[in-house]
Design a protein around this motif. Structure first.
Motif, PDB file in Angstrom:
ATOM      1  N   ASN A   1       0.843  -1.190   0.000  1.00  0.00           N
ATOM      2  CA  ASN A   1       0.000   0.000   0.000  1.00  0.00           C
ATOM      3  C   ASN A   1       0.882   1.246   0.000  1.00  0.00           C
ATOM      4  N   ILE A   2       0.264   2.364  -0.405  1.00  0.00           N
ATOM      5  CA  ILE A   2       0.932   3.662  -0.280  1.00  0.00           C
ATOM      6  C   ILE A   2       0.932   3.977   1.211  1.00  0.00           C
ATOM      7  N   SER A   3       2.027   4.503   1.710  1.00  0.00           N
ATOM      8  CA  SER A   3       2.146   4.807   3.138  1.00  0.00           C
ATOM      9  C   SER A   3       0.967   5.654   3.608  1.00  0.00           C
ATOM     10  N   GLY A   4       0.375   5.239   4.740  1.00  0.00           N
ATOM     11  CA  GLY A   4      -0.755   5.977   5.299  1.00  0.00           C
ATOM     12  C   GLY A   4      -2.108   5.455   4.861  1.00  0.00           C
ATOM     13  N   LYS A   5      -2.151   4.694   3.769  1.00  0.00           N
ATOM     14  CA  LYS A   5      -3.417   4.100   3.320  1.00  0.00           C
ATOM     15  C   LYS A   5      -3.566   2.733   3.982  1.00  0.00           C
ATOM     16  N   PRO A   6      -4.809   2.204   4.059  1.00  0.00           N
ATOM     17  CA  PRO A   6      -4.990   0.898   4.709  1.00  0.00           C
ATOM     18  C   PRO A   6      -4.257  -0.221   3.948  1.00  0.00           C
ATOM     19  N   SER A   7      -3.795  -1.217   4.690  1.00  0.00           N
ATOM     20  CA  SER A   7      -3.164  -2.380   4.060  1.00  0.00           C
ATOM     21  C   SER A   7      -4.247  -3.207   3.377  1.00  0.00           C
ATOM     22  N   PRO A   8      -4.009  -3.646   2.136  1.00  0.00           N
ATOM     23  CA  PRO A   8      -5.025  -4.455   1.444  1.00  0.00           C
ATOM     24  C   PRO A   8      -5.169  -5.839   2.078  1.00  0.00           C
ATOM     25  N   GLN A   9      -6.400  -6.290   2.223  1.00  0.00           N
ATOM     26  CA  GLN A   9      -6.658  -7.621   2.783  1.00  0.00           C
ATOM     27  C   GLN A   9      -6.362  -8.708   1.750  1.00  0.00           C
ATOM     28  N   TYR A  10      -6.625  -8.410   0.484  1.00  0.00           N
ATOM     29  CA  TYR A  10      -6.316  -9.371  -0.580  1.00  0.00           C
ATOM     30  C   TYR A  10      -5.968  -8.625  -1.858  1.00  0.00           C
ATOM     31  N   PHE A  11      -5.546  -9.371  -2.863  1.00  0.00           N
ATOM     32  CA  PHE A  11      -4.968  -8.791  -4.072  1.00  0.00           C
ATOM     33  C   PHE A  11      -5.863  -7.743  -4.722  1.00  0.00           C
ATOM     34  N   SER A  12      -7.169  -8.013  -4.809  1.00  0.00           N
ATOM     35  CA  SER A  12      -8.073  -7.095  -5.519  1.00  0.00           C
ATOM     36  C   SER A  12      -8.166  -5.718  -4.860  1.00  0.00           C
TER      37      SER A  12
ATOM     38  N   ILE B   1       0.268 -15.836  -8.233  1.00  0.00           N
ATOM     39  CA  ILE B   1      -0.170 -16.900  -7.309  1.00  0.00           C
ATOM     40  C   ILE B   1      -1.149 -16.255  -6.336  1.00  0.00           C
ATOM     41  N   ASP B   2      -2.230 -16.949  -6.024  1.00  0.00           N
ATOM     42  CA  ASP B   2      -3.195 -16.501  -5.003  1.00  0.00           C
ATOM     43  C   ASP B   2      -3.843 -15.149  -5.286  1.00  0.00           C
ATOM     44  N   GLN B   3      -3.846 -14.706  -6.529  1.00  0.00           N
ATOM     45  CA  GLN B   3      -4.440 -13.395  -6.811  1.00  0.00           C
ATOM     46  C   GLN B   3      -5.954 -13.396  -6.642  1.00  0.00           C
ATOM     47  N   HIS B   4      -6.572 -14.574  -6.740  1.00  0.00           N
ATOM     48  CA  HIS B   4      -8.042 -14.625  -6.627  1.00  0.00           C
ATOM     49  C   HIS B   4      -8.493 -15.058  -5.239  1.00  0.00           C
ATOM     50  N   SER B   5      -7.547 -15.329  -4.375  1.00  0.00           N
ATOM     51  CA  SER B   5      -7.881 -15.760  -3.017  1.00  0.00           C
ATOM     52  C   SER B   5      -8.555 -14.621  -2.263  1.00  0.00           C
TER      53      SER B   5
END
Length: 188
Positions: A134-145, A161-165
Motif C-alpha cells: 500500500n501507499i504509506s498511510g493508506k490501509p493495508s489491502p486484505q487481498y490482491f483485488s 499466485i493466489d491473486q483470486h484468493s
C-alpha cells in the motif's frame, strides 16, 4: 506453476527489481534485502519515510544469526511455538542494506511459512524485504483485488499466485526482543 513464479521473481530480484507477492500474512512488496537501490525503490513507491524501517523474511530460523548479531535463545522458541505469523524486532542487524536498519540498529525479522516465499528465499540465498502493498498511510489491502493500481504498476513483477484468493489474512504479530530475552509487544 509455483516453480515458474519463483524463477520469474528470482530473475527480477537478481536484476535489482521489486516484486508484489503473496506472503503468510498480507500481500507484500519485496526485493533483495542486501540491495540498497532496490530497497529505496520500495520506499519511493510506497511514498514512505525512510526512517520507517521494513522487515525481512527468512525461510528458516537457523539463518537468524547471519543477520542479527546476538540472537536471544528465546527467539527460536517464540518462532517455533507462535500460532500466528510473528515478526521479531531485534537489535544488532547486520549483512543487510543499511536502508533497512532502524536508527537504533534493529530490524524486524519473520520466518515465513508461505511456500512461495520459502522457495524464493532459498533460491536468493538472502533475506527478502517485506512491506505491506500500500501507499504509506493508506490501509493495508486484505487481498490482491484491494491493492492500488499505482502499486501494481510501480513494481517490476506481480507474482501470479493466489491473486483470486479472498482469504483474509492479518498482518503479523510484532514483538521487540532484546538480547537479554526481554520483550514487548508492538502489535498483537
Amino acid at each position: 506453476m509455483l516453480k515458474d513464479e519463483v524463477a520469474k521473481a528470482f530473475k527480477i530480484i537478481q536484476d535489482g527489481g521489486i516484486i508484489l507477492y503473496p506472503t503468510d500474512t498480507i500481500w507484500g512488496i519485496g526485493c533483495d534485502a542486501t540491495n540498497t537501490e532496490a530497497v529505496k525503490k520500495i520506499y519511493r513507491l510506497k511514498q514512505r519515510d525512510e526512517a520507517k524501517s521494513m522487515i525481512i523474511l527468512l525461510d528458516n530460523d537457523n539463518k537468524l544469526q547471519s543477520y542479527i548479531a546476538e540472537v536471544p535463545e528465546i527467539a527460536y522458541d517464540l518462532i517455533e511455538f507462535a500460532e500466528n505469523p510473528l515478526t521479531l524486532v531485534m537489535p544488532g542487524a547486520k549483512n543487510i542494506s543499511p536502508a533497512l536498519i532502524a536508527g537504533d540498529g534493529s530490524v524486524g525479522v519473520r520466518v515465513s511459512s508461505n511456500e512461495f516465499c520459502q522457495q524464493l528465499i532459498q533460491r536468493m540465498r538472502k533475506p527478502l524485504v517485506s512491506t505491506s502493498a500500500n501507499i504509506s498511510g493508506k490501509p493495508s489491502p486484505q487481498y490482491f483485488s484491494q491493492i492500488d493500481q499505482e502499486i501494481i504498476d510501480g513494481v517490476d513483477y506481480v507474482v501470479d499466485i493466489d491473486q483470486h484468493s479472498m482469504e483474509i489474512k492479518n498482518p503479523s504479530t510484532i514483538m521487540r526482543l532484546d538480547p537479554n530475552g526481554s520483550f514487548e509487544f508492538i502489535r498483537r
